[in-house]
Scaffold this active site. Structure first.
Site, PDB file in Angstrom:
ATOM      1  N   GLY A  28      -5.268   5.447   8.375  1.00 25.33           N
ATOM      2  CA  GLY A  28      -6.388   6.382   8.336  1.00 25.33           C
ATOM      3  C   GLY A  28      -6.394   7.276   7.115  1.00 25.33           C
ATOM      4  CE1 TYR A  29      -7.924  13.596   5.667  1.00 23.46           C
ATOM      5  CE2 TYR A  29      -7.376  12.971   3.427  1.00 23.46           C
ATOM      6  CZ  TYR A  29      -7.916  13.873   4.332  1.00 23.46           C
ATOM      7  OH  TYR A  29      -8.438  15.050   3.873  1.00 23.46           O
ATOM      8  CG  HIS A  31      -7.491   6.323  -0.372  1.00 23.70           C
ATOM      9  ND1 HIS A  31      -7.362   5.044  -0.872  1.00 23.70           N
ATOM     10  CD2 HIS A  31      -6.287   6.645   0.151  1.00 23.70           C
ATOM     11  CE1 HIS A  31      -6.135   4.636  -0.700  1.00 23.70           C
ATOM     12  NE2 HIS A  31      -5.454   5.588  -0.053  1.00 23.70           N
ATOM     13  CD  GLU A  32     -13.957   3.178  -3.596  1.00 29.12           C
ATOM     14  OE1 GLU A  32     -14.417   2.034  -3.804  1.00 29.12           O
ATOM     15  OE2 GLU A  32     -14.526   4.013  -2.877  1.00 29.12           O
ATOM     16  CG  HIS A  34      -7.434   2.919   3.056  1.00 26.68           C
ATOM     17  ND1 HIS A  34      -7.296   4.250   2.754  1.00 26.68           N
ATOM     18  CD2 HIS A  34      -6.232   2.511   3.525  1.00 26.68           C
ATOM     19  CE1 HIS A  34      -6.064   4.638   3.029  1.00 26.68           C
ATOM     20  NE2 HIS A  34      -5.395   3.604   3.497  1.00 26.68           N
ATOM     21  CD  GLN A  58       4.454   2.988   8.979  1.00 27.29           C
ATOM     22  OE1 GLN A  58       3.916   2.204   9.750  1.00 27.29           O
ATOM     23  NE2 GLN A  58       4.172   3.003   7.681  1.00 27.29           N
ATOM     24  CG  ASP A 147       2.347   0.935   0.334  1.00 28.00           C
ATOM     25  OD1 ASP A 147       3.162   1.799   0.637  1.00 28.00           O
ATOM     26  OD2 ASP A 147       1.126   1.152   0.212  1.00 28.00           O
ATOM     27  CB  SER A 182      -1.500   7.901  -2.097  1.00 32.46           C
ATOM     28  OG  SER A 182      -0.750   8.392  -1.010  1.00 32.46           O
ATOM     29  CB  SER A 183      -3.581   9.011   2.943  1.00 32.80           C
ATOM     30  OG  SER A 183      -4.273   7.796   3.100  1.00 32.80           O
TER      31      SER A 183
HETATM   32  O1  PAF Z   1       0.437   0.754   4.725  1.00 33.24           O
HETATM   33  C1  PAF Z   1       0.159   1.348   5.792  1.00 33.24           C
HETATM   34  O2  PAF Z   1      -0.798   2.102   5.871  1.00 33.24           O
HETATM   35  C2  PAF Z   1       1.058   1.160   6.995  1.00 33.24           C
HETATM   36  O3  PAF Z   1       2.389   0.986   6.607  1.00 33.24           O
HETATM   37  C3  PAF Z   1       0.609   0.007   7.914  1.00 33.24           C
HETATM   38  C4  PAF Z   1       0.692  -1.330   7.194  1.00 33.24           C
HETATM   39  C5  PAF Z   1      -0.816   0.259   8.383  1.00 33.24           C
HETATM   40  C6  PAF Z   1       1.524  -0.074   9.128  1.00 33.24           C
HETATM   41  O4  PAF Z   1       1.524   1.120   9.836  1.00 33.24           O
END
Ligand code: PAF
Length: 292
Positions: A28-29, A31-32, A34, A58, A147, A182-183
């Site tokens: 979520g949150y 940005h461009e 995503h 995580q 990532d 990045s968020s």
């Molecule tokens: O990259 C992310 O936003 C997270 O690590 C993911 C892949 C949605 C898993 O929670």
């Protein structure tokens, strides 16, 4: 666009839909970066499904999890405008019901970099992505190259556990000043934001050195560290890796990439860049208007 909060809501919708599902997993949150994943996956499927879930397993620090920015209403508006068919936004109890005690572990590609500095992080990622794959039942999924290690971990998991899912690599998208989207960027103060610009500049400088013939990973890493140090940025790691194995290399040739994690004030940022000859550049980071 349908918004599903429970597994059974989503499964009901999925059951009525034919065709290929493409999933864009997010925390979520949006940005461009995503939204560009949504656009990149669309031609590969009939229905794009996004997931929004800030996955507690995580995060290494509870505080980082709590402070992770959230805005589901705005996220849904953005996704709807991109023509997404369904959004899955479960609560923590839906994904980790009481007594849930199953974990997915990937070895090898998880060991270096994030794996070293964030113990347990990848187990959280691979477990939640496995759950999301089982719930969403996609034929194709997309993960961003920013990532890069996470992308390789998921590719490896999908291959070795025989998930019938194609994994697409999403282009890294930068802000106009070169900072990788990045968020977490919203947590930077104006002064920190200014300092953070040193990160893409340091990567660019190392890339320029490499183009001039410097192939020692040690020298290229030192160049990046020094430039970030001059800006008061604390590097957690700067690693030059083989893209396939995610293991450090000594000489930078074809298929090498630099990845780094650095602290700008209290915000941890990651960035990455592939070493490629200019003439063979395939435009895969087409939003990198400023750099490379
Ligand atoms: O990259 C992310 O936003 C997270 O690590 C993911 C892949 C949605 C898993 O929670």
């Amino acid at each position: 666009m349908i918004i599903c909060k429970t597994v059974s809501d989503y499964t009901g919708w999925r059951f009525q839909k034919g065709g290929r599902i493409g999933v864009v997993p997010t925390m979520g949150y949006l940005h461009e970066g995503h939204l560009s994943l949504v656009r990149q996956i669309r031609p590969a499927c009939d229905h794009v499904v996004a997931t929004i879930f800030v996955n507690p397993t995580q995060f290494n620090q509870a505080e980082d999890f709590e402070r992770y920015p959230r805005n589901e209403e705005r996220d849904c508006e953005l996704l709807e405008a991109e023509g997404v068919s369904a959004v899955f936004i479960p609560g923590v109890d839906e994904v980790y019901p009481e007594g849930a005690a199953s974990w997915v572990t990937v070895e090898g590609v998880t060991e270096n970099m994030e794996g070293k500095y964030r113990p347990g992080h990848f187990q959280g990622v691979t477990t939640v992505v496995t759950k999301l794959f089982h719930i969403i039942q996609p034929q194709v999924a997309i993960f961003g190259e920013k990532d890069f290690q996470q992308l390789r971990v998921i590719e490896e998991m999908t291959r070795s556990l025989f998930f019938p899912i194609s994994i697409l690599r999403g282009h890294l998208v930068r802000e106009d000043d070169g900072i990788a989207m990045s968020s977490r960027n919203v947590r930077l103060s104006p002064a920190e934001r200014e300092s953070a610009r040193a990160i893409p500049r340091a990567l660019q400088a190392a890339h320029a050195l490499w183009l001039k013939g410097e192939s020692s990973a040690r020298v290229l890493r030192a160049e990046i560290r020094e430039r970030l140090g001059d800006e008061g940025i604390r590097t957690e790691y700067v690693s030059v890796i083989d893209e396939e194995t995610v293991q450090p290399v000594k000489q930078v040739g074809w298929g090498a990439r630099v990845c780094l994690a650095a602290w700008v004030g209290g915000v941890r940022l990651i960035d990455t860049m592939r070493f490629r000859q200019g003439e063979e550049w395939d435009g895969s980071v087409s939003h990198n208007r400023v750099l490379f």
